[in-house]
Enzyme design. Structure first.
Site, PDB file in Angstrom:
ATOM      1  N   ASP A 157       9.962   4.231   3.490  1.00  0.00           N
ATOM      2  CA  ASP A 157       8.774   4.952   3.016  1.00  0.00           C
ATOM      3  C   ASP A 157       7.968   3.970   2.172  1.00  0.00           C
ATOM      4  O   ASP A 157       8.467   2.899   1.783  1.00  0.00           O
ATOM      5  CB  ASP A 157       9.197   6.161   2.162  1.00  0.00           C
ATOM      6  CG  ASP A 157       7.994   6.867   1.555  1.00  0.00           C
ATOM      7  OD1 ASP A 157       7.040   7.185   2.301  1.00  0.00           O
ATOM      8  OD2 ASP A 157       7.947   7.072   0.318  1.00  0.00           O
ATOM      9  N   SER A 158       6.740   4.338   1.866  1.00  0.00           N
ATOM     10  CA  SER A 158       5.909   3.503   1.004  1.00  0.00           C
ATOM     11  C   SER A 158       6.495   3.414  -0.408  1.00  0.00           C
ATOM     12  O   SER A 158       6.120   2.532  -1.169  1.00  0.00           O
ATOM     13  CB  SER A 158       4.499   4.079   0.939  1.00  0.00           C
ATOM     14  OG  SER A 158       4.558   5.434   0.518  1.00  0.00           O
ATOM     15  N   TYR A 196       0.328   3.891   0.387  1.00  0.00           N
ATOM     16  CA  TYR A 196      -0.204   3.581   1.713  1.00  0.00           C
ATOM     17  C   TYR A 196      -1.392   4.499   2.044  1.00  0.00           C
ATOM     18  O   TYR A 196      -2.216   4.165   2.886  1.00  0.00           O
ATOM     19  CB  TYR A 196       0.865   3.804   2.794  1.00  0.00           C
ATOM     20  CG  TYR A 196       1.971   2.769   2.868  1.00  0.00           C
ATOM     21  CD1 TYR A 196       2.115   1.746   1.927  1.00  0.00           C
ATOM     22  CD2 TYR A 196       2.890   2.819   3.914  1.00  0.00           C
ATOM     23  CE1 TYR A 196       3.136   0.821   2.029  1.00  0.00           C
ATOM     24  CE2 TYR A 196       3.911   1.884   4.027  1.00  0.00           C
ATOM     25  CZ  TYR A 196       4.036   0.893   3.083  1.00  0.00           C
ATOM     26  OH  TYR A 196       5.051  -0.032   3.195  1.00  0.00           O
ATOM     27  N   GLY A 197      -1.393   5.655   1.397  1.00  0.00           N
ATOM     28  CA  GLY A 197      -2.335   6.720   1.782  1.00  0.00           C
ATOM     29  C   GLY A 197      -3.803   6.407   1.591  1.00  0.00           C
ATOM     30  O   GLY A 197      -4.666   7.124   2.102  1.00  0.00           O
ATOM     31  N   CYS A 227       7.571   8.091   5.884  1.00  0.00           N
ATOM     32  CA  CYS A 227       6.233   8.185   5.298  1.00  0.00           C
ATOM     33  C   CYS A 227       5.269   8.798   6.318  1.00  0.00           C
ATOM     34  O   CYS A 227       5.179   8.316   7.458  1.00  0.00           O
ATOM     35  CB  CYS A 227       5.781   6.768   4.938  1.00  0.00           C
ATOM     36  SG  CYS A 227       4.114   6.659   4.301  1.00  0.00           S
ATOM     37  N   ASN A 228       4.566   9.847   5.917  1.00  0.00           N
ATOM     38  CA  ASN A 228       3.620  10.491   6.838  1.00  0.00           C
ATOM     39  C   ASN A 228       2.495   9.551   7.225  1.00  0.00           C
ATOM     40  O   ASN A 228       2.063   9.526   8.378  1.00  0.00           O
ATOM     41  CB  ASN A 228       3.025  11.752   6.202  1.00  0.00           C
ATOM     42  CG  ASN A 228       3.986  12.909   6.222  1.00  0.00           C
ATOM     43  OD1 ASN A 228       3.918  13.774   7.073  1.00  0.00           O
ATOM     44  ND2 ASN A 228       4.914  12.931   5.273  1.00  0.00           N
ATOM     45  N   THR A 229       2.003   8.780   6.257  1.00  0.00           N
ATOM     46  CA  THR A 229       0.891   7.875   6.540  1.00  0.00           C
ATOM     47  C   THR A 229       1.324   6.822   7.559  1.00  0.00           C
ATOM     48  O   THR A 229       0.626   6.569   8.542  1.00  0.00           O
ATOM     49  CB  THR A 229       0.410   7.203   5.236  1.00  0.00           C
ATOM     50  OG1 THR A 229       0.103   8.220   4.279  1.00  0.00           O
ATOM     51  CG2 THR A 229      -0.819   6.358   5.479  1.00  0.00           C
ATOM     52  N   CYS A 238       2.884  15.295   3.864  1.00  0.00           N
ATOM     53  CA  CYS A 238       3.052  14.149   2.965  1.00  0.00           C
ATOM     54  C   CYS A 238       4.414  14.288   2.297  1.00  0.00           C
ATOM     55  O   CYS A 238       4.842  15.405   1.975  1.00  0.00           O
ATOM     56  CB  CYS A 238       1.939  14.127   1.918  1.00  0.00           C
ATOM     57  SG  CYS A 238       2.156  12.844   0.654  1.00  0.00           S
ATOM     58  N   THR A 239       5.058  13.153   2.092  1.00  0.00           N
ATOM     59  CA  THR A 239       6.414  13.157   1.535  1.00  0.00           C
ATOM     60  C   THR A 239       6.537  13.903   0.207  1.00  0.00           C
ATOM     61  O   THR A 239       7.579  14.463  -0.094  1.00  0.00           O
ATOM     62  CB  THR A 239       6.860  11.702   1.281  1.00  0.00           C
ATOM     63  OG1 THR A 239       5.802  11.004   0.620  1.00  0.00           O
ATOM     64  CG2 THR A 239       7.214  11.011   2.568  1.00  0.00           C
ATOM     65  N   HIS A 240       5.472  13.870  -0.596  1.00  0.00           N
ATOM     66  CA  HIS A 240       5.564  14.427  -1.947  1.00  0.00           C
ATOM     67  C   HIS A 240       5.371  15.948  -2.001  1.00  0.00           C
ATOM     68  O   HIS A 240       5.721  16.582  -2.993  1.00  0.00           O
ATOM     69  CB  HIS A 240       4.508  13.792  -2.847  1.00  0.00           C
ATOM     70  CG  HIS A 240       4.746  12.346  -3.147  1.00  0.00           C
ATOM     71  ND1 HIS A 240       4.894  11.391  -2.163  1.00  0.00           N
ATOM     72  CD2 HIS A 240       4.861  11.690  -4.338  1.00  0.00           C
ATOM     73  CE1 HIS A 240       5.084  10.198  -2.730  1.00  0.00           C
ATOM     74  NE2 HIS A 240       5.080  10.357  -4.042  1.00  0.00           N
ATOM     75  N   GLU A 250       4.499  12.500  -8.901  1.00  0.00           N
ATOM     76  CA  GLU A 250       5.252  11.369  -9.483  1.00  0.00           C
ATOM     77  C   GLU A 250       5.302  11.466 -11.008  1.00  0.00           C
ATOM     78  O   GLU A 250       6.243  10.998 -11.637  1.00  0.00           O
ATOM     79  CB  GLU A 250       4.662  10.033  -9.014  1.00  0.00           C
ATOM     80  CG  GLU A 250       4.892   9.856  -7.528  1.00  0.00           C
ATOM     81  CD  GLU A 250       4.928   8.422  -7.045  1.00  0.00           C
ATOM     82  OE1 GLU A 250       4.825   7.497  -7.861  1.00  0.00           O
ATOM     83  OE2 GLU A 250       5.061   8.246  -5.817  1.00  0.00           O
TER      84      GLU A 250
HETATM   85  N1  DGL Z   1       4.576   8.463   1.494  1.00  0.00           N
HETATM   86  C1  DGL Z   1       3.162   8.754   1.631  1.00  0.00           C
HETATM   87  C2  DGL Z   1       2.952   9.791   2.727  1.00  0.00           C
HETATM   88  O1  DGL Z   1       3.819  10.562   3.061  1.00  0.00           O
HETATM   89  C3  DGL Z   1       2.566   9.230   0.323  1.00  0.00           C
HETATM   90  C4  DGL Z   1       2.443   8.147  -0.732  1.00  0.00           C
HETATM   91  C5  DGL Z   1       1.512   7.010  -0.307  1.00  0.00           C
HETATM   92  O2  DGL Z   1       0.287   7.215  -0.235  1.00  0.00           O
HETATM   93  O3  DGL Z   1       2.028   5.952  -0.027  1.00  0.00           O
HETATM   94  O4  DGL Z   1       1.899   9.840   3.296  1.00  0.00           O
END
Ligand code: DGL
Length: 282
Positions: free
Chosen positions: A18-19, A50-51, A81-83, A192-194, A160
Protein backbone atom coordinates in the site's frame (compact mmCIF):
# COMPACT_ATOMS: atom_id res chain seq x y z
CA UNK A 1 9.20 -9.02 -19.26
CA UNK A 2 7.69 -11.48 -16.83
CA UNK A 3 8.60 -11.25 -13.18
CA UNK A 4 7.79 -13.59 -10.32
CA UNK A 5 10.29 -14.94 -7.84
CA UNK A 6 7.90 -17.26 -5.96
CA UNK A 7 7.62 -20.87 -7.06
CA UNK A 8 3.92 -21.04 -6.26
CA UNK A 9 3.91 -23.19 -3.13
CA UNK A 10 1.35 -22.92 -0.29
CA UNK A 11 4.19 -22.34 2.23
CA UNK A 12 5.19 -19.07 0.58
CA UNK A 13 3.90 -15.80 2.01
CA UNK A 14 1.30 -13.46 0.60
CA UNK A 15 2.83 -10.09 -0.35
CA UNK A 16 0.77 -6.95 0.24
CA UNK A 17 1.61 -3.36 -0.56
CA UNK A 18 0.00 0.00 0.00
CA UNK A 19 1.09 3.62 -0.21
CA UNK A 20 1.47 3.55 3.57
CA UNK A 21 -0.64 2.57 6.54
CA UNK A 22 -4.10 2.26 5.00
CA UNK A 23 -3.57 -1.17 3.46
CA UNK A 24 -3.48 -2.54 7.00
CA UNK A 25 -7.30 -2.46 6.90
CA UNK A 26 -7.04 -5.00 4.05
CA UNK A 27 -4.42 -7.03 5.90
CA UNK A 28 -6.65 -7.05 8.97
CA UNK A 29 -9.44 -8.73 7.00
CA UNK A 30 -7.00 -11.18 5.39
CA UNK A 31 -5.66 -12.25 8.78
CA UNK A 32 -9.21 -12.59 10.12
CA UNK A 33 -10.24 -15.13 7.50
CA UNK A 34 -6.82 -16.67 6.70
CA UNK A 35 -4.92 -16.74 10.02
CA UNK A 36 -2.54 -19.49 8.85
CA UNK A 37 -1.03 -17.47 6.02
CA UNK A 38 2.41 -15.89 6.31
CA UNK A 39 2.36 -12.27 5.12
CA UNK A 40 4.84 -9.62 4.07
CA UNK A 41 3.48 -6.08 4.06
CA UNK A 42 5.15 -3.12 2.39
CA UNK A 43 4.02 0.40 3.27
CA UNK A 44 5.56 2.99 0.96
CA UNK A 45 5.48 5.62 3.70
CA UNK A 46 8.21 7.78 2.14
CA UNK A 47 6.10 8.44 -0.97
CA UNK A 48 2.58 8.52 0.50
CA UNK A 49 0.03 9.89 -0.43
CA UNK A 50 -0.56 8.32 -3.83
CA UNK A 51 -4.06 9.76 -4.04
CA UNK A 52 -2.92 13.18 -5.24
CA UNK A 53 -0.36 11.96 -7.78
CA UNK A 54 -0.48 11.38 -11.54
CA UNK A 55 -1.27 7.90 -12.92
CA UNK A 56 2.27 7.63 -14.34
CA UNK A 57 3.87 8.27 -10.95
CA UNK A 58 1.54 5.89 -9.11
CA UNK A 59 2.19 3.15 -11.68
CA UNK A 60 5.95 3.60 -11.35
CA UNK A 61 5.71 3.30 -7.55
CA UNK A 62 3.43 0.26 -7.84
CA UNK A 63 5.88 -1.52 -10.17
CA UNK A 64 8.78 -0.81 -7.81
CA UNK A 65 6.81 -2.04 -4.80
CA UNK A 66 5.89 -5.21 -6.68
CA UNK A 67 9.54 -5.83 -7.58
CA UNK A 68 10.47 -5.54 -3.92
CA UNK A 69 7.80 -8.02 -2.85
CA UNK A 70 8.77 -10.49 -5.56
CA UNK A 71 12.32 -10.54 -4.19
CA UNK A 72 10.77 -12.03 -1.05
CA UNK A 73 9.47 -15.14 -2.85
CA UNK A 74 5.77 -14.57 -2.44
CA UNK A 75 2.93 -16.65 -3.90
CA UNK A 76 0.40 -13.86 -4.49
CA UNK A 77 0.38 -10.06 -4.49
CA UNK A 78 -2.36 -7.93 -2.99
CA UNK A 79 -2.44 -4.36 -4.22
CA UNK A 80 -4.11 -3.06 -1.07
CA UNK A 81 -4.12 0.56 -2.20
CA UNK A 82 -7.23 1.68 -4.09
CA UNK A 83 -5.32 4.37 -5.97
CA UNK A 84 -2.63 1.91 -7.12
CA UNK A 85 -5.31 -0.66 -8.01
CA UNK A 86 -7.20 1.94 -10.02
CA UNK A 87 -4.28 3.05 -12.18
CA UNK A 88 -1.72 0.21 -12.26
CA UNK A 89 -3.38 -3.17 -11.87
CA UNK A 90 -3.47 -4.02 -15.57
CA UNK A 91 0.22 -3.20 -15.97
CA UNK A 92 1.16 -5.30 -12.91
CA UNK A 93 -0.90 -8.27 -14.06
CA UNK A 94 0.70 -8.21 -17.50
CA UNK A 95 4.24 -8.37 -16.16
CA UNK A 96 3.96 -10.47 -13.00
CA UNK A 97 3.76 -14.27 -12.90
CA UNK A 98 2.19 -14.68 -9.48
CA UNK A 99 -1.54 -13.90 -9.13
CA UNK A 100 -2.26 -10.20 -8.48
CA UNK A 101 -5.38 -9.18 -6.55
CA UNK A 102 -6.42 -5.53 -6.37
CA UNK A 103 -9.00 -3.97 -4.08
CA UNK A 104 -11.11 -2.43 -6.82
CA UNK A 105 -12.83 -5.32 -8.58
CA UNK A 106 -13.94 -7.16 -5.42
CA UNK A 107 -15.64 -3.96 -4.19
CA UNK A 108 -17.20 -3.27 -7.60
CA UNK A 109 -18.59 -6.81 -7.85
CA UNK A 110 -20.02 -6.73 -4.34
CA UNK A 111 -21.71 -3.39 -5.06
CA UNK A 112 -23.35 -4.69 -8.23
CA UNK A 113 -24.61 -7.74 -6.31
CA UNK A 114 -26.01 -5.50 -3.59
CA UNK A 115 -27.75 -2.67 -5.46
CA UNK A 116 -31.48 -2.96 -6.04
CA UNK A 117 -32.04 0.34 -7.88
CA UNK A 118 -28.82 0.20 -9.96
CA UNK A 119 -27.47 3.43 -8.56
CA UNK A 120 -24.08 3.06 -6.91
CA UNK A 121 -21.87 5.68 -5.29
CA UNK A 122 -18.09 5.42 -5.02
CA UNK A 123 -15.88 7.49 -2.74
CA UNK A 124 -12.10 7.54 -2.92
CA UNK A 125 -9.01 9.67 -3.38
CA UNK A 126 -8.80 12.27 -6.14
CA UNK A 127 -6.66 9.96 -8.30
CA UNK A 128 -9.02 7.00 -7.87
CA UNK A 129 -12.14 8.98 -8.77
CA UNK A 130 -10.40 10.82 -11.61
CA UNK A 131 -9.26 7.48 -13.12
CA UNK A 132 -12.93 6.38 -13.47
CA UNK A 133 -11.66 2.84 -12.79
CA UNK A 134 -14.46 1.95 -10.35
CA UNK A 135 -17.01 3.40 -12.74
CA UNK A 136 -15.60 1.31 -15.62
CA UNK A 137 -15.44 -1.86 -13.55
CA UNK A 138 -19.04 -1.50 -12.34
CA UNK A 139 -20.45 -0.70 -15.77
CA UNK A 140 -18.54 -3.61 -17.33
CA UNK A 141 -20.37 -5.94 -14.92
CA UNK A 142 -23.78 -4.29 -15.41
CA UNK A 143 -24.07 -1.59 -18.10
CA UNK A 144 -27.40 -0.41 -16.67
CA UNK A 145 -25.86 0.82 -13.43
CA UNK A 146 -25.45 4.57 -12.92
CA UNK A 147 -22.29 5.35 -10.93
CA UNK A 148 -21.62 8.57 -9.05
CA UNK A 149 -18.06 9.11 -7.86
CA UNK A 150 -16.98 11.66 -5.26
CA UNK A 151 -13.41 12.34 -4.13
CA UNK A 152 -13.04 12.82 -0.37
CA UNK A 153 -9.39 13.90 0.05
CA UNK A 154 -9.70 15.12 3.64
CA UNK A 155 -10.80 11.71 4.92
CA UNK A 156 -7.26 10.24 4.76
CA UNK A 157 -5.54 12.82 7.02
CA UNK A 158 -8.52 12.83 9.40
CA UNK A 159 -8.31 9.07 9.88
CA UNK A 160 -4.52 9.14 10.29
CA UNK A 161 -4.95 11.79 13.00
CA UNK A 162 -7.34 9.44 14.74
CA UNK A 163 -10.32 11.73 14.09
CA UNK A 164 -12.69 8.97 13.11
CA UNK A 165 -15.62 10.63 14.88
CA UNK A 166 -16.52 14.06 16.23
CA UNK A 167 -18.08 17.20 14.80
CA UNK A 168 -15.28 18.21 12.42
CA UNK A 169 -15.21 14.80 10.74
CA UNK A 170 -19.01 14.69 10.59
CA UNK A 171 -19.20 18.09 8.98
CA UNK A 172 -16.52 17.15 6.38
CA UNK A 173 -18.51 13.98 5.67
CA UNK A 174 -21.76 15.94 5.28
CA UNK A 175 -20.03 18.24 2.79
CA UNK A 176 -18.68 15.38 0.65
CA UNK A 177 -21.58 12.97 0.90
CA UNK A 178 -24.53 15.37 0.46
CA UNK A 179 -24.23 15.14 -3.32
CA UNK A 180 -24.32 11.37 -3.20
CA UNK A 181 -27.53 11.27 -1.19
CA UNK A 182 -29.16 13.52 -3.79
CA UNK A 183 -28.16 11.13 -6.60
CA UNK A 184 -30.48 8.43 -5.27
CA UNK A 185 -27.88 5.72 -4.68
CA UNK A 186 -28.75 2.68 -2.55
CA UNK A 187 -25.17 1.33 -2.35
CA UNK A 188 -21.90 3.09 -1.56
CA UNK A 189 -18.41 1.66 -2.16
CA UNK A 190 -15.76 2.72 0.37
CA UNK A 191 -13.08 2.99 -2.31
CA UNK A 192 -10.10 3.92 -0.16
CA UNK A 193 -8.08 1.99 2.40
CA UNK A 194 -8.82 4.48 5.19
CA UNK A 195 -12.58 4.69 4.86
CA UNK A 196 -13.53 1.51 6.76
CA UNK A 197 -12.43 3.40 9.90
CA UNK A 198 -15.06 6.05 9.10
CA UNK A 199 -17.91 3.58 8.61
CA UNK A 200 -19.80 4.86 11.66
CA UNK A 201 -19.75 8.50 10.55
CA UNK A 202 -20.47 7.68 6.91
CA UNK A 203 -23.41 5.48 7.88
CA UNK A 204 -24.83 8.21 10.08
CA UNK A 205 -24.48 10.83 7.34
CA UNK A 206 -25.86 8.82 4.40
CA UNK A 207 -28.54 7.07 6.46
CA UNK A 208 -29.56 3.46 7.00
CA UNK A 209 -31.07 3.11 3.52
CA UNK A 210 -27.66 3.08 1.80
CA UNK A 211 -25.59 -0.12 2.03
CA UNK A 212 -21.86 0.36 2.54
CA UNK A 213 -19.45 -1.90 0.65
CA UNK A 214 -16.14 -2.40 2.43
CA UNK A 215 -13.51 -3.12 -0.26
CA UNK A 216 -11.15 -4.54 2.39
CA UNK A 217 -13.61 -7.27 3.40
CA UNK A 218 -14.41 -8.11 -0.22
CA UNK A 219 -10.73 -8.21 -1.19
CA UNK A 220 -9.89 -10.65 1.60
CA UNK A 221 -12.60 -12.99 0.29
CA UNK A 222 -11.18 -12.74 -3.25
CA UNK A 223 -7.67 -13.49 -1.97
CA UNK A 224 -8.98 -16.63 -0.25
CA UNK A 225 -10.85 -17.74 -3.38
CA UNK A 226 -7.83 -17.09 -5.61
CA UNK A 227 -5.49 -19.08 -3.36
CA UNK A 228 -7.96 -21.94 -3.09
CA UNK A 229 -8.51 -22.07 -6.85
CA UNK A 230 -4.74 -22.21 -7.42
CA UNK A 231 -4.16 -24.85 -4.71
CA UNK A 232 -2.02 -22.32 -2.79
CA UNK A 233 -3.92 -22.00 0.51
CA UNK A 234 -2.02 -22.67 3.69
CA UNK A 235 -4.12 -24.76 6.07
CA UNK A 236 -1.86 -25.17 9.10
CA UNK A 237 0.88 -22.95 10.44
CA UNK A 238 2.01 -23.05 14.06
CA UNK A 239 3.85 -19.72 13.97
CA UNK A 240 2.61 -17.53 11.12
CA UNK A 241 4.99 -14.78 10.03
CA UNK A 242 3.86 -11.13 9.80
CA UNK A 243 6.74 -9.06 8.49
CA UNK A 244 6.43 -5.34 7.81
CA UNK A 245 8.61 -3.13 5.62
CA UNK A 246 8.35 0.64 5.33
CA UNK A 247 10.22 3.20 3.26
CA UNK A 248 10.26 5.85 6.02
CA UNK A 249 10.40 6.01 9.83
CA UNK A 250 8.98 2.78 11.32
CA UNK A 251 7.92 4.49 14.58
CA UNK A 252 4.94 6.40 13.15
CA UNK A 253 3.90 3.40 11.07
CA UNK A 254 3.82 1.26 14.18
CA UNK A 255 1.93 3.82 16.27
CA UNK A 256 -0.80 4.61 13.74
CA UNK A 257 -0.72 1.20 12.09
CA UNK A 258 -1.63 -0.78 15.19
CA UNK A 259 -4.91 1.11 15.27
CA UNK A 260 -5.62 0.18 11.65
CA UNK A 261 -4.54 -3.42 12.06
CA UNK A 262 -6.13 -3.99 15.44
CA UNK A 263 -3.08 -5.90 16.70
CA UNK A 264 0.56 -5.38 17.63
CA UNK A 265 3.16 -4.75 14.94
CA UNK A 266 6.49 -6.19 16.05
CA UNK A 267 8.69 -7.17 13.09
CA UNK A 268 9.20 -3.93 11.14
CA UNK A 269 12.11 -2.68 9.07
CA UNK A 270 12.95 0.32 6.89
CA UNK A 271 13.98 -0.41 3.27
CA UNK A 272 15.03 1.54 0.18
CA UNK A 273 12.73 1.43 -2.83
CA UNK A 274 13.38 1.19 -5.73
CA UNK A 275 15.75 -1.69 -5.13
CA UNK A 276 19.28 -0.88 -6.11
CA UNK A 277 21.62 -3.24 -8.04
CA UNK A 278 21.64 -5.96 -5.43
CA UNK A 279 18.30 -6.90 -3.91
CA UNK A 280 17.73 -5.34 -0.50
CA UNK A 281 16.07 -8.46 0.86
CA UNK A 282 15.67 -12.07 -0.05
N1 DGL B 1 -4.04 3.99 0.16
C1 DGL B 1 -4.67 5.07 -0.58
C2 DGL B 1 -5.92 4.55 -1.28
O1 DGL B 1 -6.52 3.57 -0.89
C3 DGL B 1 -5.01 6.23 0.33
C4 DGL B 1 -3.81 7.01 0.81
C5 DGL B 1 -3.03 7.66 -0.33
O2 DGL B 1 -3.53 8.63 -0.94
O3 DGL B 1 -1.95 7.18 -0.61
O4 DGL B 1 -6.33 5.11 -2.25
Amino acid sequence: MSRGAGSGRPEEPIGIFDSGIGGLTVLREILTIMPSEDVIYLGDTARVPYGIRSPETVEKYAVENTEFLLENRIKLIVVACNTASAVSLDALKKTTKVPVVGVLLPGAEAAVRKTANRRIGVIGTEATIRSMAYQRAIVSIDPEVVVTGVACPLFVPLVEEGWTDGEITRSVAREYLGRLKDSGIDTLVLGCTHYPLLKGVIKDVVGEGIALIDSAVETAKTVRETLEAAGLSRRRNDSPIRRFYVTDDPARFRKVGERFLGRRITCIEKVEIPLTGQAAHR
